[in-house]
Design a protein around this motif. Structure first.
Motif, PDB file in Angstrom:
ATOM      1  N   LEU A  39       1.782   5.495  14.167  1.00 44.25           N
ATOM      2  CA  LEU A  39       0.421   5.054  14.525  1.00 44.25           C
ATOM      3  C   LEU A  39       0.423   3.644  15.106  1.00 44.25           C
ATOM      4  CD1 LEU A  39      -1.832   5.914  11.436  1.00 44.25           C
ATOM      5  CD2 LEU A  39      -1.670   7.172  13.581  1.00 44.25           C
ATOM      6  N   GLY A  40       1.383   2.816  14.642  1.00 44.04           N
ATOM      7  CA  GLY A  40       1.403   1.417  15.054  1.00 44.04           C
ATOM      8  C   GLY A  40       2.041   0.579  13.971  1.00 44.04           C
ATOM      9  N   ALA A  43       0.835  -1.201   0.000  1.00 38.28           N
ATOM     10  CA  ALA A  43       0.000   0.000   0.000  1.00 38.28           C
ATOM     11  C   ALA A  43       0.876   1.260   0.000  1.00 38.28           C
ATOM     12  CB  ALA A  43      -0.943  -0.001   1.203  1.00 38.28           C
ATOM     13  N   ILE A  44       1.965   1.230   0.782  1.00 35.00           N
ATOM     14  CA  ILE A  44       2.869   2.389   0.785  1.00 35.00           C
ATOM     15  C   ILE A  44       3.448   2.594  -0.605  1.00 35.00           C
ATOM     16  CG2 ILE A  44       5.070   3.287   1.651  1.00 35.00           C
ATOM     17  CD1 ILE A  44       4.502   2.090   4.306  1.00 35.00           C
ATOM     18  N   ILE A  85      -3.518   3.416   5.002  1.00 36.18           N
ATOM     19  CA  ILE A  85      -4.594   4.220   4.419  1.00 36.18           C
ATOM     20  C   ILE A  85      -4.948   5.375   5.349  1.00 36.18           C
ATOM     21  CG2 ILE A  85      -7.052   4.195   3.780  1.00 36.18           C
ATOM     22  CD1 ILE A  85      -6.539   1.290   2.755  1.00 36.18           C
ATOM     23  N   LYS A  86      -5.013   5.061   6.630  1.00 36.93           N
ATOM     24  CA  LYS A  86      -5.332   6.095   7.615  1.00 36.93           C
ATOM     25  C   LYS A  86      -4.305   7.216   7.542  1.00 36.93           C
ATOM     26  CE  LYS A  86      -6.879   4.073  11.671  1.00 36.93           C
ATOM     27  NZ  LYS A  86      -6.397   3.582  12.970  1.00 36.93           N
ATOM     28  N   SER A  87      -3.056   6.821   7.562  1.00 36.74           N
ATOM     29  CA  SER A  87      -1.981   7.793   7.663  1.00 36.74           C
ATOM     30  C   SER A  87      -1.782   8.565   6.357  1.00 36.74           C
ATOM     31  CB  SER A  87      -0.702   7.070   8.045  1.00 36.74           C
ATOM     32  OG  SER A  87       0.358   7.945   8.033  1.00 36.74           O
ATOM     33  N   ALA A  88      -1.878   7.876   5.226  1.00 38.58           N
ATOM     34  CA  ALA A  88      -1.671   8.566   3.949  1.00 38.58           C
ATOM     35  C   ALA A  88      -2.731   9.635   3.768  1.00 38.58           C
ATOM     36  CB  ALA A  88      -1.715   7.576   2.794  1.00 38.58           C
TER      37      ALA A  88
END
Ligand code: ADP
Ligand code: MG
Length: 311
Positions: free
Chosen positions: A206-207, A184-185, A215-218
Motif C-alpha cells: 500500500l505504501g 501496530a503490526i 490499520i487499513k491493511s490489517a
C-alpha cells in the motif's frame, strides 16, 4: 513471500527463543548425543525454522537426502506412517552423517493408531534416526512418545524482537517504516512473527509502514478475504472456498476463531436472504471447535454445509 525469504538458516539467527537455542546448540556439538526432540508452542514463533536449522547444521550438504519433512498438508493416518516414515527410516546406505532426521510437523494431528505405529518405529530405528516432533498441543501426543523426547516450549515473540526483525526486513526491502506503524503490526500479530511479517508485506504494497496503512491493511486483508470465502461457499464452490480458507489460516496465520468471527460479520454485511440458516450453521461449528474437535475438519464441514444452501 518475505516469511520464506527471511526465514533464518542458522540457529543463531532465531530471535526470542534464546534459552532453547542455547541448549540446542550445546546439544548438537556432539550430534550422536542428541535425543529425539519435541517442539511445542503457538504458531509463528520459530518451531519449524528451528527444526530445519538443526537439520542443516548437523547434516550439512547431505540435509536434502537424509531429511524427511512431513508437514501439515500431508495425511496424518497410519498409512502415512507406514508408507513414508517407515520406508524412509529403514533405508540404509548412510555415509558421512550421524543419523537421518525425520521432522513431523503438527504431530498432534496424528491419529492414535498412527502414533502407536510411530512409537514402534522410533524404538526400532533409534540407531539411525532422530525425530523432531512439532506439536501445538502436547497433551494430544501419547505418553510413550512424549517420554522419549526432550521437550522445548517455544514462547510467543516479544514486542522488541518482533519490531527489530520487522525493521531489519524493512531496511533490506528499502521500505519506509515508522515506529508507530511497526508497533501496530506487533499489536495485530500477538507475538506470531509469521503473521507480523505477512502483515508487513501486505502493508508495504500500500505504501510506507505507518499506523494508518497498517490499520487499513490489517482490516482489509482479513475481512475482505473472509467475505470472499463466504461468497464462494454460498455459490456452491466448496473446493475453492476451502482452499481460500486454508490459505487464510495456514499462510496468513488467521486463527480459526477469528475466521468465524469475521465470517459472522460477513454474513450481516451480505444481507443474504438465508441469513438465519447461515448464522445457525456458523454457531454450530463455533461450538464444535470450542469443545476441541479438529478445527480444519470442522471448518471444511461448515463450508460444505454452507455450499449446500446454494442448491
Ligand atoms: N523466532 C524466530 N526468529 C526469526 N524468525 C522467525 C521466528 N519465528 C518465526 N519467524 C519467521 O516466521 C516464519 C514462520 O516461522 P515458523 O518457524 O514456520 O513458525 P512455527 O512456529 O509456526 O513453526 C519464518 O519463516 C520466519 O520468517
Ligand atoms: Mg511450523
Amino acid at each position: 513471500m518475505w516469511v520464506e525469504k527471511y526465514r533464518p538458516t542458522k540457529l543463531s539467527d532465531i530471535v526470542n527463543q534464546s534459552e532453547i537455542i542455547g541448549s540446542l546448540e550445546a546439544m548438537i556439538k556432539d550430534p550422536t548425543e542428541m535425543p529425539h526432540l519435541m517442539f511445542t508452542g503457538s504458531a509463528g514463533v520459530g518451531k519449524t525454522t528451528t527444526a530445519l536449522c538443526i537439520t542443516k547444521q548437523i547434516l550439512g550438504d547431505y540435509a536434502k537426502d537424509y531429511t524427511l519433512e512431513l508437514n501439515a498438508s500431508d495425511e496424518r493416518g497410519i498409512g502415512m506412517v507406514r508408507e513414508k516414515v517407515k520406508k524412509f527410516s529403514r533405508f540404509a546406505g548412510m555415509a558421512d552423517v550421524p543419523f537421518k532426521i525425520i521432522i513431523l510437523d503438527e504431530a498432534d494431528e496424528m491419529t492414535s493408531d498412527a502414533q502407536t505405529a510411530l512409537r514402534r518405529i522410533i524404538e526400532d530405528t533409534a540407531k539411525i534416526c532422530r525425530f523432531i516432533l512439532i506439536a501445538n498441543n502436547i497433551s494430544k501426543i501419547i505418553d510413550p512418545i512424549q517420554s522419549r523426547c526432550a521437550t522445548f516450549k517455544f514462547t510467543s515473540v516479544g514486542e522488541e524482537d518482533v519490531i527489530s526483525r520487522l525493521e531489519m526486513i524493512s531496511k533490506k526491502e528499502k521500505i519506509k517504516a515508522d515506529k508507530k506503524g511497526l508497533k501496530a503490526i506487533y499489536d495485530y500479530s500477538e507475538g506470531d512473527l509469521r503473521h507480523a511479517i505477512n502483515l508487513l508485506q501486505a502493508v508495504a504494497s500500500l505504501g510506507p509502514i505507518n499506523e494508518e496503512n497498517v490499520i487499513k491493511s490489517a482490516g482489509l486483508t482479513k475481512t475482505t478475504d473472509v467475505d470472499e470465502v463466504l461468497k464462494i461457499a454460498l455459490g456452491g464452490k466448496i473446493i475453492d472456498a476451502r482452499e481460500k480458507m486454508i490459505e487464510l489460516i495456514k499462510v496468513y496465520g488467521m486463527s480459526e476463531s477469528d475466521f468465524l468471527k469475521y465470517l459472522n460479520a460477513a454474513v450481516f454485511k451480505s444481507k443474504n436472504e438465508k441469513m438465519s440458516e447461515i448464522l445457525e450453521i456458523i454457531a454450530k461449528y463455533d461450538y464444535r471447535i470450542l469443545v476441541g474437535s479438529n478445527s480444519e475438519i470442522q471448518l471444511s464441514a461448515m463450508l460444505a454445509e454452507l455450499s449446500k444452501l446454494s442448491k
